[in-house]
Write an enzyme that holds these catalytic residues in place. Structure first.
Site, PDB file in Angstrom:
ATOM      1  N   GLY A 104       0.717  -1.246   0.016  1.00  0.00           N
ATOM      2  CA  GLY A 104       0.095   0.172  -0.100  1.00  0.00           C
ATOM      3  C   GLY A 104       0.954   1.238  -0.035  1.00  0.00           C
TER       4      GLY A 104
ATOM      5  N   ASN B 243      -2.750  -8.487  -0.129  1.00  0.00           N
ATOM      6  CA  ASN B 243      -3.592  -9.036  -1.276  1.00  0.00           C
ATOM      7  C   ASN B 243      -4.089  -8.169  -2.397  1.00  0.00           C
ATOM      8  OD1 ASN B 243      -5.260  -7.522   0.131  1.00  0.00           O
ATOM      9  ND2 ASN B 243      -6.661  -9.000   0.643  1.00  0.00           N
TER      10      ASN B 243
ATOM     11  N   VAL C  27      -4.681 -11.250   5.035  1.00  0.00           N
ATOM     12  CA  VAL C  27      -4.261 -11.257   6.376  1.00  0.00           C
ATOM     13  C   VAL C  27      -5.733 -11.600   7.312  1.00  0.00           C
ATOM     14  CG1 VAL C  27      -4.245  -8.956   7.035  1.00  0.00           C
ATOM     15  CG2 VAL C  27      -2.606 -10.600   8.015  1.00  0.00           C
TER      16      VAL C  27
ATOM     17  N   LYS D 168       2.934 -13.508  18.575  1.00  0.00           N
ATOM     18  CA  LYS D 168       3.065 -13.978  19.468  1.00  0.00           C
ATOM     19  C   LYS D 168       3.889 -15.297  19.593  1.00  0.00           C
ATOM     20  CE  LYS D 168       0.147 -16.718  23.082  1.00  0.00           C
ATOM     21  NZ  LYS D 168      -0.594 -17.604  22.309  1.00  0.00           N
TER      22      LYS D 168
ATOM     23  N   TYR E 171     -14.448   1.315   9.826  1.00  0.00           N
ATOM     24  CA  TYR E 171     -13.286   1.720   9.800  1.00  0.00           C
ATOM     25  C   TYR E 171     -12.981   1.847  11.343  1.00  0.00           C
ATOM     26  CZ  TYR E 171      -8.891   3.919   8.645  1.00  0.00           C
ATOM     27  OH  TYR E 171      -7.469   4.145   8.532  1.00  0.00           O
TER      28      TYR E 171
ATOM     29  N   TYR F  84      -3.355  -8.542  24.057  1.00  0.00           N
ATOM     30  CA  TYR F  84      -2.194  -9.351  24.051  1.00  0.00           C
ATOM     31  C   TYR F  84      -0.790  -8.830  24.804  1.00  0.00           C
ATOM     32  CZ  TYR F  84      -3.557 -12.961  20.679  1.00  0.00           C
ATOM     33  OH  TYR F  84      -4.315 -13.926  19.916  1.00  0.00           O
TER      34      TYR F  84
ATOM     35  N   THR G 271      -2.091  11.365   6.034  1.00  0.00           N
ATOM     36  CA  THR G 271      -0.742  11.270   5.611  1.00  0.00           C
ATOM     37  C   THR G 271      -0.824  11.226   4.285  1.00  0.00           C
ATOM     38  OG1 THR G 271       0.098  10.283   7.686  1.00  0.00           O
ATOM     39  CG2 THR G 271       1.435   9.982   5.866  1.00  0.00           C
TER      40      THR G 271
HETATM   41  P1  NAD Z   1      -3.387   1.777   1.434  1.00  0.00           P
HETATM   42  O1  NAD Z   1      -4.967   1.209   1.065  1.00  0.00           O
HETATM   43  O2  NAD Z   1      -2.593   2.318   0.217  1.00  0.00           O
HETATM   44  O3  NAD Z   1      -2.704   0.364   1.903  1.00  0.00           O
HETATM   45  C1  NAD Z   1      -3.279  -0.591   2.352  1.00  0.00           C
HETATM   46  C2  NAD Z   1      -2.516  -1.955   2.027  1.00  0.00           C
HETATM   47  O4  NAD Z   1      -3.213  -3.045   3.002  1.00  0.00           O
HETATM   48  C3  NAD Z   1      -3.089  -2.232   0.870  1.00  0.00           C
HETATM   49  O5  NAD Z   1      -1.838  -2.731  -0.041  1.00  0.00           O
HETATM   50  C4  NAD Z   1      -3.910  -3.172   0.748  1.00  0.00           C
HETATM   51  O6  NAD Z   1      -3.987  -4.169  -0.684  1.00  0.00           O
HETATM   52  C5  NAD Z   1      -3.527  -3.922   1.828  1.00  0.00           C
HETATM   53  N1  NAD Z   1      -4.529  -4.935   2.524  1.00  0.00           N
HETATM   54  C6  NAD Z   1      -6.010  -4.503   3.001  1.00  0.00           C
HETATM   55  N2  NAD Z   1      -6.738  -5.516   3.553  1.00  0.00           N
HETATM   56  C7  NAD Z   1      -5.809  -6.616   3.394  1.00  0.00           C
HETATM   57  C8  NAD Z   1      -6.136  -8.015   3.853  1.00  0.00           C
HETATM   58  N3  NAD Z   1      -7.009  -8.588   4.225  1.00  0.00           N
HETATM   59  N4  NAD Z   1      -4.711  -8.683   3.585  1.00  0.00           N
HETATM   60  C9  NAD Z   1      -3.682  -8.043   3.209  1.00  0.00           C
HETATM   61  N5  NAD Z   1      -3.600  -7.085   2.689  1.00  0.00           N
HETATM   62  C10 NAD Z   1      -4.670  -6.309   2.908  1.00  0.00           C
HETATM   63  O7  NAD Z   1      -3.551   2.650   2.643  1.00  0.00           O
HETATM   64  P2  NAD Z   1      -2.705   3.434   3.427  1.00  0.00           P
HETATM   65  O8  NAD Z   1      -3.019   4.967   3.381  1.00  0.00           O
HETATM   66  O9  NAD Z   1      -1.165   3.170   3.030  1.00  0.00           O
HETATM   67  O10 NAD Z   1      -2.750   3.090   4.768  1.00  0.00           O
HETATM   68  C11 NAD Z   1      -1.955   2.127   5.451  1.00  0.00           C
HETATM   69  C12 NAD Z   1      -2.663   1.902   6.911  1.00  0.00           C
HETATM   70  O11 NAD Z   1      -2.185   3.009   7.705  1.00  0.00           O
HETATM   71  C13 NAD Z   1      -3.805   1.213   7.160  1.00  0.00           C
HETATM   72  O12 NAD Z   1      -3.891   0.431   8.274  1.00  0.00           O
HETATM   73  C14 NAD Z   1      -4.631   2.738   7.679  1.00  0.00           C
HETATM   74  O13 NAD Z   1      -5.773   2.523   8.477  1.00  0.00           O
HETATM   75  C15 NAD Z   1      -3.571   3.490   8.444  1.00  0.00           C
HETATM   76  N6  NAD Z   1      -3.735   4.893   8.280  1.00  0.00           N
HETATM   77  C16 NAD Z   1      -3.414   5.653   7.165  1.00  0.00           C
HETATM   78  C17 NAD Z   1      -3.501   6.883   7.213  1.00  0.00           C
HETATM   79  C18 NAD Z   1      -3.354   7.692   5.912  1.00  0.00           C
HETATM   80  O14 NAD Z   1      -3.486   9.122   6.021  1.00  0.00           O
HETATM   81  N7  NAD Z   1      -2.737   7.311   4.832  1.00  0.00           N
HETATM   82  C19 NAD Z   1      -4.292   7.504   8.208  1.00  0.00           C
HETATM   83  C20 NAD Z   1      -4.493   6.828   9.407  1.00  0.00           C
HETATM   84  C21 NAD Z   1      -4.146   5.423   9.383  1.00  0.00           C
END
Ligand code: NAD
Ligand code: UDP
Length: 321
Positions: free
Chosen positions: A13, A35, A60, A108, A148, A162, A178
């Protein structure tokens, strides 16, 4: 421990791919578990030749087993754009709950350190401003964003369980908005939307009257904070984000000016439960990690605009951009 092994879920991601890059630069071996539900192979293409990098294509939300000893598990898998998680509500709930449980189980089993990517959305539509970690939030569990917000709140509770019950060495980072290269052009978040619209001369879609506020952190600053948190001993949640706050309407004008665009502003309806304000209180991160953002908004946006301009190429509105 010569070459620590770090498992990054969601490593293909936006944030995950930058994190994989940083861990490799620090000498780690990296297993990227993804995935591709919202990520892309293109985000990690440049890492594939590195012999310390391994891609595991896997959901996952189903149990995950990794052979050799694992030192760190960083759980970043989850749809993160409101448009994505509204289209994928059940997958979002599953990866925040089952995915967190499975990745905790992996940590774990190996006695690994665990870091959860949580979010400012745990504060919901906040009644306290700016938001310190001590604030418990104002979340609508049955609204569309609840899939979410509540998944991440559950994930935090699971991590702490945990930690308390199994003695797992855990970290929780609450990430505020971000942005940067490798966001998806059409993921629906405000940064790619406004830049794509500005570059193509299309109307910039401001939701509501644009008076809601956000605070935008450049990806390099965020990754630096995550790296420092991973290497700290702090087990309570830590906010990471850029405290410079502005309205969405002001943000549209900044992007219009930086792109030299003449796009008009088009007001559209505000999504349900869209938080009215958001600004991180980063006192804890500054004190505990000696961290604060270094990249100012204009510099970060310039880099991001260059990235999107390459993707957009010379397409124009009539070509369906
Ligand atoms: P993104 O959508 O670019 O990346 C998420 C990644 O997770 C993707 O590659 C997706 O394919 C993968 N994914 C989703 N479900 C999956 C699963 N069941 N199994 C395997 N892979 C899976 O989003 P991002 O902006 O890079 O966010 C990454 C993390 O950071 C997330 O957990 C998000 O909640 C958190 N986050 C991001 C921001 C932001 O501003 N970008 C803010 C708060 C939290
Ligand atoms: N937004 C907007 N126009 C867009 C996309 C988003 O005005 O084309 C607004 C959205 O309503 C929110 C803010 O920009 O108030 C940030 O939205 P984003 O989807 O990036 O993430 P959020 O901070 O809501 O999780």
């Amino acid at each position: 421990m010569s070459q620590p092994l770090s498992v990054v879920t969601g490593g293909a991601g936006f944030i995950g791919s930058h994190l994989c890059e940083r861990l490799l630069a620090e000498g780690h071996r990296v297993y990227c578990v993804d995935n591709f539900i919202t990520g892309s192979p293109a985000n990690i293409e440049h890492l594939r030749d590195n012999e310390r990098f391994t891609l595991i294509e896997h959901d996952v939300s189903k149990p995950v087993y990794v052979g050799p000893d694992v030192d760190n598990v960083l759980h970043f898998a989850s749809p993160a754009s409101p448009v994505d998680y509204l289209e994928l509500p059940i997958q979002t709930l599953k990866v925040g709950s089952l995915g967190t449980h499975n990745s905790l189980g992996l940590a774990k089993h190996h006695g690994a350190r665990y870091l959860l990517a949580s979010t400012s959305e745990v504060y919901g539509d906040p009644l306290v401003h700016p938001q310190p970690e001590s604030y418990w939030g104002n979340v609508n569990p049955v609204g569309p964003r609840g899939v979410y917000d509540e998944a991440k709140r559950f994930a935090e509770a699971m991590v702490m369980a945990y930690h308390r019950i199994h003695g797992l060495d855990t970290r929780i980072v609450r990430i505020f908005n971000t942005y940067g290269p490798r966001m998806r052009l059409r993921d629906g978040r405000v940064v790619p939307n406004f830049i794509r619209q500005a570059l193509s001369g299309r109307p910039m879609t401001v939701y509501g009257d644009g008076s809601q506020t956000r605070s935008f952190c450049y990806i390099d600053d965020l990754v630096e904070g995550v790296w420092r948190l991973l290497n700290s001993s702090e087990t309570d949640p830590v906010n990471l984000g850029n405290p410079r706050e502005m309205t969405v309407l002001e943000f549209a004008r900044v992007i219009r000016s930086l792109t030299g665009s003449r796009s008009e502003i088009e007001f559209q309806s505000l999504p349900v439960d869209d938080p009215k304000t958001r600004q991180p209180d980063i006192t804890r991160a500054t004190g505990l990690l000696d961290w604060e953002p270094r990249v100012d908004l204009e510099a970060g946006l310039e880099k991001t605009i260059r990235y999107f301009a390459d993707l957009v190429g010379d397409q124009r509105p009539d070509q369906g951009l």
